[in-house]
Structure formats: structure tokens, C-alpha cells
Design a protein around this motif. Structure first.
Motif, PDB file in Angstrom:
ATOM      1  N   MET A   1       4.155  34.137  68.177  1.00 43.09           N
ATOM      2  CA  MET A   1       5.493  34.129  67.596  1.00 43.09           C
ATOM      3  C   MET A   1       6.275  32.918  68.128  1.00 43.09           C
ATOM      4  N   SER A   2       6.931  32.154  67.237  1.00 42.76           N
ATOM      5  CA  SER A   2       7.732  31.024  67.681  1.00 42.76           C
ATOM      6  C   SER A   2       9.218  31.393  67.671  1.00 42.76           C
ATOM      7  N   THR A   3       9.818  31.369  68.884  1.00 40.84           N
ATOM      8  CA  THR A   3      11.216  31.792  69.000  1.00 40.84           C
ATOM      9  C   THR A   3      12.141  30.892  68.210  1.00 40.84           C
ATOM     10  N   ASN A   4      11.884  29.569  68.263  1.00 46.13           N
ATOM     11  CA  ASN A   4      12.778  28.647  67.542  1.00 46.13           C
ATOM     12  C   ASN A   4      12.762  28.893  66.045  1.00 46.13           C
ATOM     13  N   HIS A   5      11.550  29.002  65.503  1.00 46.29           N
ATOM     14  CA  HIS A   5      11.436  29.250  64.059  1.00 46.29           C
ATOM     15  C   HIS A   5      12.133  30.563  63.695  1.00 46.29           C
ATOM     16  N   SER A   6      11.887  31.603  64.517  1.00 40.07           N
ATOM     17  CA  SER A   6      12.475  32.916  64.224  1.00 40.07           C
ATOM     18  C   SER A   6      13.997  32.864  64.278  1.00 40.07           C
ATOM     19  N   THR A   7      14.525  32.162  65.279  1.00 39.66           N
ATOM     20  CA  THR A   7      15.984  32.047  65.386  1.00 39.66           C
ATOM     21  C   THR A   7      16.541  31.297  64.186  1.00 39.66           C
ATOM     22  N   ASP A   8      15.849  30.239  63.798  1.00 44.64           N
ATOM     23  CA  ASP A   8      16.292  29.479  62.606  1.00 44.64           C
ATOM     24  C   ASP A   8      16.301  30.387  61.372  1.00 44.64           C
ATOM     25  N   TYR A   9      15.287  31.230  61.291  1.00 41.94           N
ATOM     26  CA  TYR A   9      15.181  32.138  60.134  1.00 41.94           C
ATOM     27  C   TYR A   9      16.350  33.126  60.125  1.00 41.94           C
ATOM     28  N   GLU A  10      16.629  33.705  61.286  1.00 43.20           N
ATOM     29  CA  GLU A  10      17.771  34.630  61.371  1.00 43.20           C
ATOM     30  C   GLU A  10      19.077  33.914  61.062  1.00 43.20           C
ATOM     31  N   ASN A  11      19.218  32.693  61.573  1.00 44.59           N
ATOM     32  CA  ASN A  11      20.444  31.935  61.287  1.00 44.59           C
ATOM     33  C   ASN A  11      20.566  31.644  59.795  1.00 44.59           C
ATOM     34  N   PHE A  12      19.420  31.301  59.183  1.00 41.91           N
ATOM     35  CA  PHE A  12      19.423  31.042  57.737  1.00 41.91           C
ATOM     36  C   PHE A  12      19.902  32.291  56.991  1.00 41.91           C
ATOM     37  N   LEU A  13      19.376  33.450  57.368  1.00 45.07           N
ATOM     38  CA  LEU A  13      19.782  34.690  56.688  1.00 45.07           C
ATOM     39  C   LEU A  13      21.235  35.047  57.007  1.00 45.07           C
ATOM     40  N   ASP A  14      21.661  34.760  58.222  1.00 43.71           N
ATOM     41  CA  ASP A  14      23.062  35.023  58.604  1.00 43.71           C
ATOM     42  C   ASP A  14      24.043  34.240  57.741  1.00 43.71           C
ATOM     43  N   ARG A  15      23.617  33.064  57.317  1.00 43.95           N
ATOM     44  CA  ARG A  15      24.530  32.209  56.525  1.00 43.95           C
ATOM     45  C   ARG A  15      24.686  32.700  55.088  1.00 43.95           C
ATOM     46  N   GLN A  16      23.848  33.623  54.650  1.00 36.49           N
ATOM     47  CA  GLN A  16      23.887  34.089  53.254  1.00 36.49           C
ATOM     48  C   GLN A  16      24.921  35.207  53.130  1.00 36.49           C
ATOM     49  N   ASP A  17      25.947  34.941  52.335  1.00 39.43           N
ATOM     50  CA  ASP A  17      26.968  35.974  52.148  1.00 39.43           C
ATOM     51  C   ASP A  17      26.672  36.783  50.871  1.00 39.43           C
ATOM     52  N   LYS A  97       5.967  43.337  55.054  1.00 37.82           N
ATOM     53  CA  LYS A  97       6.544  43.196  56.398  1.00 37.82           C
ATOM     54  C   LYS A  97       5.818  42.073  57.155  1.00 37.82           C
ATOM     55  N   ASP A  98       4.492  42.073  57.062  1.00 38.30           N
ATOM     56  CA  ASP A  98       3.713  41.021  57.734  1.00 38.30           C
ATOM     57  C   ASP A  98       4.067  39.648  57.169  1.00 38.30           C
ATOM     58  N   ALA A  99       4.187  39.566  55.845  1.00 36.18           N
ATOM     59  CA  ALA A  99       4.500  38.280  55.213  1.00 36.18           C
ATOM     60  C   ALA A  99       5.888  37.794  55.638  1.00 36.18           C
ATOM     61  N   THR A 100       6.809  38.733  55.823  1.00 42.16           N
ATOM     62  CA  THR A 100       8.178  38.359  56.223  1.00 42.16           C
ATOM     63  C   THR A 100       8.184  37.800  57.652  1.00 42.16           C
ATOM     64  N   THR A 101       7.497  38.479  58.560  1.00 42.36           N
ATOM     65  CA  THR A 101       7.503  37.998  59.949  1.00 42.36           C
ATOM     66  C   THR A 101       6.702  36.687  60.065  1.00 42.36           C
ATOM     67  N   GLU A 102       5.638  36.572  59.270  1.00 40.73           N
ATOM     68  CA  GLU A 102       4.857  35.325  59.253  1.00 40.73           C
ATOM     69  C   GLU A 102       5.756  34.165  58.814  1.00 40.73           C
ATOM     70  N   ARG A 103       6.524  34.421  57.773  1.00 43.68           N
ATOM     71  CA  ARG A 103       7.432  33.400  57.232  1.00 43.68           C
ATOM     72  C   ARG A 103       8.474  33.023  58.288  1.00 43.68           C
ATOM     73  N   ALA A 104       8.978  34.038  58.978  1.00 42.78           N
ATOM     74  CA  ALA A 104       9.990  33.780  60.017  1.00 42.78           C
ATOM     75  C   ALA A 104       9.404  32.919  61.131  1.00 42.78           C
ATOM     76  N   ASP A 105       8.140  33.202  61.483  1.00 43.63           N
ATOM     77  CA  ASP A 105       7.520  32.493  62.608  1.00 43.63           C
ATOM     78  C   ASP A 105       7.147  31.052  62.287  1.00 43.63           C
ATOM     79  N   SER A 106       7.154  30.721  60.993  1.00 46.35           N
ATOM     80  CA  SER A 106       6.816  29.333  60.637  1.00 46.35           C
ATOM     81  C   SER A 106       7.960  28.687  59.861  1.00 46.35           C
ATOM     82  N   PHE A 107       9.136  29.271  59.951  1.00 50.61           N
ATOM     83  CA  PHE A 107      10.249  28.816  59.116  1.00 50.61           C
ATOM     84  C   PHE A 107      10.675  27.396  59.496  1.00 50.61           C
ATOM     85  N   ALA A 108      10.797  26.553  58.473  1.00 48.44           N
ATOM     86  CA  ALA A 108      11.270  25.185  58.699  1.00 48.44           C
ATOM     87  C   ALA A 108      12.600  25.028  57.997  1.00 48.44           C
TER      88      ALA A 108
END
Ligand code: FES
Length: 344
Positions: A1-17, A97-108
């Protein structure tokens, strides 16, 4: 699991209103299989982002929930694997669920959109589950909204259980659509019947016993006591003898009896002015559609078989969220929620 990618993914989702989500849902709608179209819209009405964020950012979430007269299980984090069990794609929840976490872990971070991310998860999950992508677009949107509301850590920690079993797990989308479209035979002389026609209300498509009979033009909630089992053990909002749909006022005032309509919305009576006004007040749905997918079951009368789903909670949050959105005093609106509910 990549913390940076995951954080970026959460931040990306946080920005969606709410507006960004509405736009994304509109964009992906044509790619959602017919069996999932209504269910996806119903799920998004059951778990509104603005309400989840208001509770998350409140200094006193439980106090706010009390002020908004929220009853039942409104916390998505307590039902990560089950909130969507009425979607066909739930059968493939583990792959989604697996596809979502995979996407989060490689999010650019880059030129991606919410709709693109939903489609990317659906595509990856469809490869894993070996099913048509269109079956998983709706539940991929649900997965991303779930991450947006509960965070990746809780999303990852849920076991990913699938709640559908037996013959229902093996049903094809065509079979589900056929069952939804089927109306009850009224017998050999059925054409002579008028008001004594009987229609089936299915309230859980994945349970053979979750259905009751409704006479023609009866309100759904009035027919629910035909299911005589004690549902209060499963949903404490239910009263013994009242069937599986929680009800209180039966007069379009309290909003307790809201349901989502998966099939047969066109066979229900059109929304009367009072029902529309109360749904707006509660915050359940904003639409001019004559027969929307969210209804008050104490008002909606059936003229054919229907398939509905009962949300696990109810509340009065429309006025509060509108006040917050316009920069007004959401707290004051919450204070007046009870009064407004009574005066609807
Ligand atoms: S039971 Fe109160 S609005 Fe339907």
C-alpha cells in the motif's frame, strides 16, 4: 500500500462536492446497466454526501443527529458492506472493493475526473469478476462515495462480505428485470376485477419471504401489515403488527415511511402536492418527476406490482442542508426541524 497515493486519492475525493457528484452521476448514467439504474439513484438518495459531511464536521454529531430527528442506522461506516445489498452489482462487491483500493494505491494526481475514476474502478472490477462492466458502474460509484464518506482506512478494514446468497446470487440481470416487470395474474376472470385486484410488493429482492399483498389503489404502508412477522427485532423503528416498513403519522408529516423504488415506479399514484412538499422538507429528494424513485409509502398507492427498498434510517434535514448551502445558520434550521416537520 502506498500512503502518498492513498492520501492523494482521499484528497481527490474530499474535493468533490455535491455538484461534482451530481455531474459525475449524470455522466456515467448511460453506462449503467438497466438493472442498476434505479438502484444507484436510490442509494445516492439514501446516503447524501452533504448530510454525512455536516455530521462529520459538527462539534457535536450526536446532538446534531438528535436535532435532525434522525432515527435508525444513518452511519454509513457501520454498513460499508451492506448499505448497497439491493444493487445487482453487490454480488461482485469484493471485486469492486479490491479495485477501489488498488486504484487508491496507484492514484496519480492529474487530469482525472470523478466520472473517469468511477469508470476505471468498474473496468478493473469487471475484469476481476469477469462480468460486463455496465453491471459494476453503479456500485463503483457507490464504492467511491463510501470512501469519500468513511475514509480509506475504514473502507479497507471492512471484510468485503457479500450479503446475497442462494438462487439470488445466481440470478442474471435479465431475470431480475423480468421479475420486476411481472404483474400478478388476477386469475381467469381477472379482467372483470376492478378494485379487488391484488398486487405484490417486494421489499427485498434477495429474500423469497420479503413480500406482501396490496389491494388495488392501496397505499404501500397500509398494506405492509399483511406481513405479520415482528420486524421490530430487525429494525427498531418498526412497530409490531405494522409490517416491515416503519411508519408513524400515516399522513405525510413525519417522513418515517420513505422508500426507494427499484421497479414499478410508473405503477404508483403520482406524487400529490403534500407528499412532494414533505419530501423536500425532509431532504429526501428534489424533483418535479410525477413518479420519482423516492416515495412516502403512506401516500404512494399501487396500481400494479412494485419492488421497493426500505432505507435503514429517516430524519428531517432538508431545511438544515439548504441553510448550510446558502451560508445561513444551519444550526437554527436544525433547531426548527421538529417544528417544521409537525407543521408540514
Ligand atoms: S408515516 Fe409519516 S410520512 Fe408516512
Amino acid at each position: 500500500m502506498s500512503t502518498n497515493h492513498s492520501t492523494d486519492y482521499e484528497n481527490f475525493l474530499d474535493r468533490q462536492d455535491e455538484t461534482a457528484w451530481a455531474r459525475a452521476l449524470e455522466e456515467i448514467a448511460p453506462a449503467i446497466h438497466e438493472v442498476e439504474r434505479n438502484a444507484t439513484r436510490v442509494w445516492f438518495a439514501f446516503f447524501p454526501l452533504a448530510l454525512a459531511r455536516a455530521l462529520q464536521t459538527s462539534d457535536d454529531p450526536e446532538g446534531l443527529a438528535r436535532k435532525l430527528l434522525m432515527q435508525g442506522n444513518y452511519r454509513l461506516e457501520d454498513q460499508i458492506d451492506s448499505s448497497h445489498k439491493f444493487l445487482y452489482g453487490h454480488r461482485h462487491w469484493r471485486a469492486v472493493k479490491d479495485a477501489t483500493t488498488e486504484r487508491a494505491d496507484s492514484f496519480a494526481n492529474g487530469a482525472t475526473t470523478l466520472a473517469d475514476e468511477i469508470r476505471a474502478v468498474a473496468r478493473r472490477a469487471a475484469e476481476g469478476a469477469r462480468v460486463d462492466e455496465s453491471l459494476l458502474v453503479g456500485i463503483a460509484a457507490v464504492a467511491l462515495m463510501t470512501v469519500a464518506q468513511v475514509g480509506l482506512a475504514k473502507f479497507r478494514a471492512s471484510p468485503g462480505e457479500v450479503k446475497v446468497g442462494g438462487r439470488f446470487a445466481r440470478q442474471s440481470p435479465a431475470q431480475v428485470l423480468r421479475e420486476r416487470a411481472r404483474d400478478d395474474s388476477q386469475g381467469l376472470m381477472g379482467f372483470l376485477r376492478t378494485t379487488d385486484k391484488r398486487w405484490t410488493v417486494v421489499w427485498n429482492e434477495n429474500d423469497e419471504s420479503a413480500r406482501f399483498q396490496m389491494i388495488d389503489s392501496q397505499e404501500i404502508a397500509s398494506a405492509a401489515p399483511n406481513d405479520e412477522r415482528d420486524w421490530s427485532q430487525i429494525d427498531p423503528r418498526c412497530t409490531v403488527g405494522e409490517g416491515p416498513i416503519p411508519v408513524q403519522c400515516r399522513s405525510a408529516s413525519c417522513g418515517t415511511c420513505w422508500v426507494g423504488v427499484l421497479g414499478g415506479a410508473e405503477k404508483l399514484s403520482p406524487v400529490a402536492e403534500r407528499e412532494r412538499k414533505v419530501m423536500h422538507l425532509m431532504g429526501y429528494i428534489e424533483t418535479d418527476e410525477p413518479r420519482p424513485l423516492i416515495r412516502l409509502s403512506c401516500q404512494a398507492q399501487g396500481r400494479g406490482a412494485v419492488s421497493v427498498v426500505v432505507p435503514p434510517w429517516n430524519g428531517v434535514f432538508g431545511k438544515f442542508l439548504r441553510a448550510q448551502a446558502s451560508g445561513g445558520d444551519g444550526g437554527q434550521a436544525a433547531e426548527s426541524a421538529a417544528t417544521a416537520g409537525e407543521g408540514a
